[in-house]
Design an enzyme around this catalytic site. Structure first.
Site, PDB file in Angstrom:
ATOM      1  N   GLY A 213       5.414  -5.749   8.611  1.00 49.31           N
ATOM      2  CA  GLY A 213       5.149  -4.453   8.104  1.00 49.31           C
ATOM      3  C   GLY A 213       4.911  -3.209   9.190  1.00 49.31           C
TER       4      GLY A 213
ATOM      5  N   GLY B 215       3.967  -0.031   9.065  1.00 45.95           N
ATOM      6  CA  GLY B 215       3.442   1.261   8.648  1.00 45.95           C
ATOM      7  C   GLY B 215       2.343   1.672   9.850  1.00 45.95           C
TER       8      GLY B 215
ATOM      9  N   PHE C  68     -12.369  17.643   1.277  1.00 46.08           N
ATOM     10  CA  PHE C  68     -11.489  16.736   0.469  1.00 46.08           C
ATOM     11  C   PHE C  68     -12.582  16.155  -0.362  1.00 46.08           C
ATOM     12  CE2 PHE C  68      -7.300  16.180   1.755  1.00 46.08           C
ATOM     13  CZ  PHE C  68      -6.728  14.906   1.006  1.00 46.08           C
TER      14      PHE C  68
ATOM     15  N   GLN D  10      -5.960   2.646  -8.179  1.00 39.61           N
ATOM     16  CA  GLN D  10      -6.230   4.058  -8.067  1.00 39.61           C
ATOM     17  C   GLN D  10      -5.084   4.737  -8.788  1.00 39.61           C
ATOM     18  OE1 GLN D  10      -6.493   7.032  -4.883  1.00 39.61           O
ATOM     19  NE2 GLN D  10      -8.507   6.650  -5.501  1.00 39.61           N
TER      20      GLN D  10
ATOM     21  N   HIS E 255      -3.949   8.541  -8.942  1.00 40.14           N
ATOM     22  CA  HIS E 255      -4.116   9.867  -8.121  1.00 40.14           C
ATOM     23  C   HIS E 255      -4.037  10.992  -9.360  1.00 40.14           C
ATOM     24  CE1 HIS E 255      -3.762  13.233  -5.553  1.00 40.14           C
ATOM     25  NE2 HIS E 255      -3.896  12.618  -4.580  1.00 40.14           N
TER      26      HIS E 255
ATOM     27  N   LEU F  61       3.487  12.755  -5.182  1.00 38.90           N
ATOM     28  CA  LEU F  61       2.218  13.002  -4.834  1.00 38.90           C
ATOM     29  C   LEU F  61       2.183  14.586  -4.558  1.00 38.90           C
ATOM     30  CD1 LEU F  61      -0.551  11.881  -4.731  1.00 38.90           C
ATOM     31  CD2 LEU F  61       0.094  11.760  -2.037  1.00 38.90           C
TER      32      LEU F  61
ATOM     33  N   GLU G  25      -4.427  15.897  -2.575  1.00 39.11           N
ATOM     34  CA  GLU G  25      -5.562  16.332  -2.819  1.00 39.11           C
ATOM     35  C   GLU G  25      -6.282  17.756  -2.021  1.00 39.11           C
ATOM     36  OE1 GLU G  25      -8.263  13.146  -2.242  1.00 39.11           O
ATOM     37  OE2 GLU G  25      -9.696  13.948  -3.509  1.00 39.11           O
TER      38      GLU G  25
ATOM     39  N   ARG H 201     -11.360  10.824  -7.023  1.00 39.29           N
ATOM     40  CA  ARG H 201      -9.987  10.760  -7.768  1.00 39.29           C
ATOM     41  C   ARG H 201     -10.259  10.136  -8.942  1.00 39.29           C
ATOM     42  NH1 ARG H 201      -6.014   9.183  -2.877  1.00 39.29           N
ATOM     43  NH2 ARG H 201      -6.232  11.443  -1.699  1.00 39.29           N
TER      44      ARG H 201
ATOM     45  N   HIS I  87      -1.257   5.090  -7.720  1.00 39.26           N
ATOM     46  CA  HIS I  87      -1.130   5.481  -6.293  1.00 39.26           C
ATOM     47  C   HIS I  87      -1.735   4.558  -5.442  1.00 39.26           C
ATOM     48  CE1 HIS I  87      -1.196   8.466  -2.974  1.00 39.26           C
ATOM     49  NE2 HIS I  87      -2.399   8.180  -2.773  1.00 39.26           N
TER      50      HIS I  87
ATOM     51  N   GLU J 223      -3.358  -1.074   3.470  1.00 38.36           N
ATOM     52  CA  GLU J 223      -3.408  -1.189   1.792  1.00 38.36           C
ATOM     53  C   GLU J 223      -3.228  -2.510   1.107  1.00 38.36           C
ATOM     54  OE1 GLU J 223      -1.214   1.721  -0.031  1.00 38.36           O
ATOM     55  OE2 GLU J 223      -1.626   0.849  -2.080  1.00 38.36           O
TER      56      GLU J 223
ATOM     57  N   ARG K  40     -11.045   4.472  -3.937  1.00 38.91           N
ATOM     58  CA  ARG K  40     -10.796   5.138  -2.611  1.00 38.91           C
ATOM     59  C   ARG K  40     -11.162   6.632  -2.474  1.00 38.91           C
ATOM     60  NH1 ARG K  40      -6.921   7.206   0.446  1.00 38.91           N
ATOM     61  NH2 ARG K  40      -5.324   6.784  -0.827  1.00 38.91           N
TER      62      ARG K  40
ATOM     63  N   SER L 157      -7.715   6.045   3.595  1.00 38.62           N
ATOM     64  CA  SER L 157      -6.821   5.127   3.758  1.00 38.62           C
ATOM     65  C   SER L 157      -6.392   5.356   5.073  1.00 38.62           C
ATOM     66  CB  SER L 157      -5.807   5.038   2.805  1.00 38.62           C
ATOM     67  OG  SER L 157      -4.445   4.181   2.932  1.00 38.62           O
TER      68      SER L 157
END
Lengths: 577, 242
Positions: A10, A12, A114, A234, A236, A246, A249, A280, A350, A381, A392, A397
């Site tokens: 991965g 990310g 936030f 979750q 969102h 998305l 927020e 959320r 989400h 994640e 969360r 994240s």
């Protein structure tokens, strides 16, 4: 066969950061089913939470507490404290690697409000989110990829991991499919880290990419590794109506307000102190309730109803500078300019709070007593430390990727510097080969699109924002049936090179396994906590349920267990805002 | 509405040449082209080779040529490319790169050119462990380059690469270099100079603007390239005078 000291699966934020760290100590390679810059970290918008205190007073203590309460006290408090403390160093580190944060007039990293982030243990919202317009994830992904290039990290792009080699509780490598050739390859390693992201594609409407199919969780689960807290997913609150795309927020962080059909700021009734910056899960439930009470904009209480996110009062200038991407999404897909009109929003699937259980160094655990596999890691994640507990907070994240991605990479580096290559089980490559052969063999069952649709409909209807025992029981049965039928699925396209159809079938298999596990865990937990809300059990029951769920996939059965929660610092209380 | 989607297909295992295939499909005017392509793949032809991920224009996976122009399939609404019932939408893979399969192209050369310009932060050595200072106006100076998602659209649209000089570095690499050269915290322009200042490098650009037109992120690519050309000229002048 390929041989590396450390393998990262991965590319990310978590995977790339881990690669930078592990690469300092051992020969490291990253395997990714996407080109790294396509990873879903790049879609994250709002920011990284860190108590820098650049704009107003802030403390890691407060951040840690907000994270624990935000997680409805299922968060492991030691993990949250570590996250909040290391977040400050991690953000400066990212900036020192070139990340183009938005700035204060004084030239420091700018911060904004936030959801769920407060000063002084819940007194009022605090400016903690360090952001780069509404493209923070894009900037993180690009910056970390650039750093990997600078440091000569080896990449195997469009390699899909379909099996992991674990023998006597030691991980010795993976089997990966090369999309370009259709060939399977054995990658031998001293240590492997999974950072494969989320699994939003279990649901019909999601903010997640097509690629987010829980590959790491599924591959490990099929090899006897437990998964933790899979019932906590979750939704969102502000996905674009009908599309699930998305809307950060951060819009509410800048002052945006949610309104129902009467123009009311309905969050006044659900979270009097934090209002539109409540956590959320609470806002998603509030929207769901408003719609059900026929106060949605359509007023018909249907699945297609929505509410308004009103940001017009922020003005064109603020929107253009701080929220340019979401303004573009809104204009492109809905023909709505947020500076003029409110954006129609509804909750969208989400984020997975649950995943592969790890300790604070990212080592994958095989039981509830903290015993870890040797040479097996998870971060981001797909992992569950647990930093997010039952829900969360936004911006946590991106922090998790860089704090725990780094910790896992470091531990890996130290481990591989001293370890030997573990022995592989006899015929280690057999299961993967058989699976691929079966897919390509003669058979009746075509690609599996119908199974995918049925799974997504079932999960959305029965394992969504509000759940009940009857629907979930039916869902578990349905998903079992879909998994049975999946065994008959065959590839319609039998070619070898760049066969994306086979890739989709493999991904579907992963989603089905994880959907069954998620539904089973959700059915078992007879309380409401965080994102897991049940109409038949609406109260939180700490006496019985203040514990993590563990789930093992044993052939076609899900076997459940549990794991204690670290509550060493703050006593669990009622979660009101 | 009913539309016809004409897609250029090529399977390296069975085809000698690319060929067009037509698919009839029902589509909502406000839906994304990517959604329609995925529907074709799911219900009519699973063998369609396509790259896609985020489905909302931030990952850059699904750049392709739609009715002759580079677009991201997930940011293209059907009504933008099909006006009425029966309209035909022609879809081809990106240009200037070898086709791997159907709409999937080999991006090796694009990413090699990108790596060539040292597209990473090269700061001065720094004391302390806090952030580098940067004012909002300094931050604006390199904003353009930070928007780039490496979608390859500009490289595909470039007529210089197509007709004049296939070895031209290409627009994206130059934009990425500029992102750092114009960043007040970066000190790497000296190291990047040689990577830009050669005939197939920045000087092959002829300001044709096709890149700027094709960019789905609205980056002023040609302007950025020309500002960089000016900067390089100035640097070389200063070097001569010393």
């Amino acid at each position: 066969m390929f041989e590396y000291d450390a393998l990262i699966i991965g590319a990310g934020g978590a995977g790339l950061y881990a690669a930078l760290e592990a690469g300092k100590k051992g020969k490291t390679a990253v395997l990714s089913k996407l080109y790294p810059v396509r990873s879903h970290t790049g879609a994250a918008q709002g920011g990284i939470g860190a108590a820098l205190g650049n704009v107003e007073e802030d403390r890691p203590d407060w951040h840690a507490f907000d994270t624990v309460k935000g997680g409805d006290y299922l968060t492991d408090q030691n993990a949250a404290i570590l996250l909040a403390e290391d977040a400050v160093r991690a953000v400066y580190d990212l900036e020192n690697k070139g990340l183009p944060f938005s700035r204060t007039v004084a030239g420091l990293i700018d911060q904004r409000k936030f959801g769920g982030h407060t000063r002084n243990f819940g007194e009022a919202p605090v400016r903690r989110s360090c952001y780069a317009a509404d493209r923070t994830g894009h900037m993180i992904l690009q910056t970390l990829y650039q750093q990997c290039l600078k440091n000569g990290v080896a990449f195997y792009n469009e390699f899909i991991v379909i099996d992991v080699l674990i023998h006597e509780n030691k991980c010795g490598g993976v089997i990966a499919l090369d999309l370009a050739t259709g060939e399977l390859h054995l990658f031998r390693a001293k240590a492997v880290l999974f950072a494969t992201g989320g699994l939003g594609r279990m649901f019909r409407i999601t903010s997640n990419a097509y690629a987010n199919t829980g590959d790491g969780q599924a591959v490990l689960s099929r090899k006897g590794v437990p998964l933790e807290d899979m019932e906590f997913f979750q939704f969102h609150p502000t996905g674009m109506h009908g599309l699930g795309i998305l809307i950060t927020e951060g819009v509410r962080g800048e002052g945006g307000i949610l309104r129902n059909a009467r123009g009311e700021r309905f969050m006044e009734r659900y979270a009097p102190t934090l209002l539109d910056l409540a956590p959320r899960d609470m806002i998603a439930r509030a929207i769901h309730t408003e719609i059900r009470k026929l106060r949605g904009i359509r007023g018909d209480g249907s699945v297609n109803d929505y509410v308004h996110l009103d940001a017009a009062h922020l003005g064109e200038s603020v929107i253009g500078e701080k929220l340019p991407d979401i303004a573009e999404f809104s204009r492109t897909y809905l023909g709505i300019d947020p500076a003029e009109e409110p954006i129609p929003v509804q909750p969208t699937a989400h984020y997975a709070m649950g995943g592969i259980p790890t300790d604070l160094d990212g080592r994958v655990l095989f039981n509830a007593r903290g015993h870890a596999f040797a040479g097996l890691y998870a971060a981001g994640e797909c992992a569950c430390v647990s930093v997010h507990g039952a829900n969360r907070l936004g911006t946590n994240s991106l922090v998790e990727l860089i704090v725990y991605g780094r910790r896992a990479g470091r531990h890996m580096g130290q481990f591989v510097a001293e370890a030997d290559f573990p022995a592989l089980a006899p015929d280690a490559t057999g299961p993967a080969k058989n699976r691929m052969q079966k897919l390509k063999s003669e058979g009746d069952g075509a690609g599996g699109e119908e199974l995918r649709k049925k799974m997504q409909d079932t999960m959305t209807a029965s394992v969504g924002i509000y759940r009940n025992g009857e629907d979930m029981t039916q869902a578990v049965d349905t998903l079992q049936e879909l998994r049975e039928r999946y065994k008959e699925v065959r590839a319609v396209d039998q070619s070898k090179r760049f066969n994306t159809h086979v890739l989709e079938i493999l991904e579907l298999g992963n989603l089905l396994d994880l959907a069954l596990i998620s539904a089973t865990c959700a059915l078992k937990r007879t309380e409401s906590r965080g994102a897991h809300a049940r109409r038949d059990y609406p109260e939180r029951k700490d006496g019985r349920w203040l514990k993590h769920t563990l789930a093992w996939l044993e052939a076609d059965k899900v076997v459940l267990g549990d794991k204690p929660v670290d509550i060493s610092r703050w006593k669990p209380k009622a979660r009101t805002y | 509405m009913k539309i016809v989607v004409e897609i250029q297909r090529f399977n390296p295992e069975t085809d000698k040449e690319p060929h067009l295939m037509r698919y009839e499909v029902e589509a909502e005017p406000a839906s994304r082209l990517l959604t329609v392509l995925m529907k074709i793949k799911a219900t009519q032809d699973p063998s369609l080779g396509i790259r896609r991920s985020c489905a909302h224009g931030v990952c850059g996976s699904d750049a392709m040529v739609v009715n002759g122009k580079e677009r991201l399939a997930c940011k293209t609404l059907i009504k933008e490319v099909a006006e009425k019932n029966g309209a035909v939408i022609r879809i081809e893979p990106l240009q200037n790169l070898p086709v791997q399969r159907d709409l999937m192209v080999d991006q090796t050369r694009f990413f090699a050119n990108y790596l060539h310009v040292k597209p990473y932060f090269i700061p001065e050595a720094k004391s302390g462990n806090r952030e580098f200072h940067q004012t909002p106006s300094e931050r604006k100076e390199y904003e353009e380059g930070t928007k780039c998602i490496l979608c390859v659209s500009c490289y595909s649209a470039c007529p210089v690469i197509r007709d004049v000089n296939p070895d031209f570095l290409g627009p994206a690499a130059i934009v990425q270099a500029a992102r750092f050269n114009d960043d007040s915290r970066d000190r790497g322009i000296g190291k990047r100079l040689a990577r830009l200042d050669y005939p197939d490098g920045i000087w092959a650009c002829e300001s044709r603007f096709e890149c700027t037109r094709a960019c789905p992120r609205g980056i002023k690519i040609t302007k950025t390239i020309n500002l960089t050309k000016r900067k390089i000229k100035e640097l070389r002048e200063n070097q001569k005078m010393k």
